[in-house]
Design a protein around this motif. Structure first.
Motif, short mmCIF file in Angstrom:
data_model
loop_
_atom_site.label_atom_id
_atom_site.label_comp_id
_atom_site.label_asym_id
_atom_site.label_seq_id
_atom_site.Cartn_x
_atom_site.Cartn_y
_atom_site.Cartn_z
N ILE A 83 111.92 -69.60 4.13
CA ILE A 83 113.06 -69.96 3.27
C ILE A 83 112.80 -71.31 2.59
N LEU A 84 112.30 -72.28 3.35
CA LEU A 84 112.00 -73.61 2.79
C LEU A 84 110.92 -73.52 1.72
N MET A 409 107.95 -83.73 -11.31
CA MET A 409 109.26 -83.11 -11.08
C MET A 409 110.43 -83.97 -11.56
N GLY A 410 110.18 -85.24 -11.88
CA GLY A 410 111.25 -86.12 -12.33
C GLY A 410 112.35 -86.25 -11.28
N GLU A 411 113.60 -86.12 -11.70
CA GLU A 411 114.73 -86.27 -10.78
C GLU A 411 114.79 -85.15 -9.73
N PHE A 412 114.02 -84.08 -9.94
CA PHE A 412 114.06 -82.94 -9.02
C PHE A 412 112.98 -83.02 -7.93
N LEU A 418 113.27 -83.96 2.78
CA LEU A 418 112.64 -82.68 2.48
C LEU A 418 111.11 -82.80 2.49
N LYS A 419 110.60 -83.96 2.03
CA LYS A 419 109.15 -84.19 2.10
C LYS A 419 108.67 -84.13 3.55
N VAL A 420 109.38 -84.83 4.43
CA VAL A 420 109.00 -84.86 5.85
C VAL A 420 109.06 -83.45 6.45
#
Length: 443
Positions: A83-84, A409-412, A418-420
């Motif tokens: 899902i992630l 990705m800019g602001e997105f 989420l990175k971790v």
């Protein structure tokens, strides 16, 4: 953002993959959130197909027959990881206008991109191999067609794909959803017939330390994890989300990301149900009867009738397998086109691309079936999953790298949490697949 105006990429963006369906489906600007969500629904179900293909069946059957309901927690964990990763793939396509294959071509040097392309083509051929064998086994079980003829008959499904592609993308999405509902209906009936232990099922979804302590259980668990997350799905999802005609503004992209994530998350819960259902049926019939060594699809089919006391159990199992093989074929076709067009910026006629992919899968399947019969096809099915495990890291790591990058990705770009989380998932997948490969070759 205009083509070629992006920052953070080595190469400028070219035309999208699957240009015949790119932004071909309109999104209503007014109306309820549900109406808008329905307009976005579809790509997630195409992705979910890869998580219930015939390659997953053997590990689910083996896990249920050997250890009852214990490994349901592993299926749940695998699905949460999927899902992630699929949410990240959808976001990459929506924000950058590139699918994962194009992003790799535009970011890495040409030799690296070519190497990734070769690995990805091997993975798609391996996936197609699992679909060919799965469909051929289903035809043999249901109609008594010899395996070698079943393998050859599967070549004809190229005609179905081409016909649907010419009619429009919604037709492919609709057929995929119908087949998923067919598979789900078959297994819902099978669960009812097998009368599983509800308490055992609920307990099975809670992780057990026994999984880590028992080497055999750990090996089956890693097999389930390795067979669940399919690398070609990440390429597929990042492209098919671009079939929607979204507003190229910050709010338009934010809305598209939200609904695309809902779509893939809901669809992957269907995949969770089907994978869990296979394991539950195996546990409720084979494990309960003391048959702890059932691992082959054909063997499971033959044993369901006497254990359930009705032939409908075996028939539904065969129908679900055939639907699964055909469904995976549809999405594998599109993934093949996306990967070739994305990495090489080179476009073949869809029928020719499909024919090449299917021939790569059919030739070894015919040879092995002719020489070794059913046992040989089972080994080939296992080999296809090993190849997919090898490729997975080379799709997951670039995906996380790109969606973490603020220049691209800019602001997105992914927030810190989420990175971790994404890197933890990647580390688990890479580590477990490496262990699975080591055990396969040296264990």
């Amino acid at each position: 953002m205009a083509f070629g105006a992006d920052d953070g990429w080595r190469n400028k963006r070219t035309q999208p993959t699957l240009p015949e369906v790119y932004r071909s489906l309109q999104i209503p600007k007014k109306g309820s959130w549900f109406k808008k969500f329905l307009a976005f629904a579809g790509p997630g179900y195409m992705v979910a197909v890869g998580y219930m293909d015939p390659g997953n069946w053997a590990t689910d059957i083996a896990g249920g027959s050997m250890f009852g309901y214990t490994l349901l927690s592993v299926i749940l964990l695998s699905n949460l990881m999927a899902i992630l990763l699929q949410a990240l793939a959808g976001k990459l396509g929506i924000v950058t206008g590139r699918d994962l294959a194009q992003a790799c071509r535009d970011h890495y040097s040409k030799p690296v991109a070519m190497g990734l392309w070769v690995l990805c083509e091997l993975a798609i051929a391996a996936c197609d191999l699992a679909e060919v064998i799965g469909s051929a086994i289903a035809l043999q079980l249901l109609f008594g067609i010899p395996l070698i003829y079943g393998v050859i008959i599967t070549a004809l499904d190229v005609l179905i794909v081409l016909l649907l592609q010419n009619k429009g993308f919604r037709y492919i999405e609709t057929l995929v959803i119908i087949l998923i509902v067919t598979i789900g209906g078959c297994f819902a009936t099978e669960i009812f017939l097998s009368k599983p232990d509800v308490g055992g099922i609920l307990k099975g979804f809670v992780p057990s330390k026994e999984i880590v302590i028992n080497p055999t259980m750990l090996y089956i668990a890693i097999g389930i994890l390795g067979a669940t997350v399919m690398p070609h799905n990440l390429y597929l999802h990042s492209s098919v989300v671009q079939t929607r005609q979204i507003e190229q503004t910050s709010s338009g992209k934010r809305q598209a990301i939200k609904y695309a994530t809902w779509d893939s998350t809901i669809a992957l819960f269907f995949a969770l149900f089907i994978n869990a259902a296979i394991l539950i049926i195996s546990a409720a019939t084979f494990h309960k009867a003391g048959m702890t060594q059932v691992a082959e699809i054909g063997e499971a089919y033959d044993l369901l009738t006497p254990l359930l006391g009705t032939t409908i159990g075996s028939i539904l199992f065969g129908v679900a397998l055939l639907a699964s093989g055909q469904n995976s074929t549809l999405t594998g076709t599109l993934a093949g086109q996306i990967v070739m067009e994305g990495f090489l910026n080179f476009r073949l006629a869809p029928w020719l691309r499909r024919l090449i992919t299917r021939m790569i899968a059919i030739i070894p399947a015919v040879i092995v079936t002719a020489i070794s019969g059913e046992s040989g096809t089972t080994q080939l099915l296992i080999l296809s999953q090993v190849i997919l495990s090898l490729q997975l890291s080379f799709a997951v790591i670039p995906l996380i790298q790109f969606t973490n990058d603020k220049r691209k990705m800019g602001e997105f770009a992914n927030p810190l949490w989420l990175k971790v989380l994404a890197w933890i998932v990647a580390t688990v997948i890479v580590g477990l697949n490496a262990y699975l490969l080591f055990q396969t070759f040296f264990g």
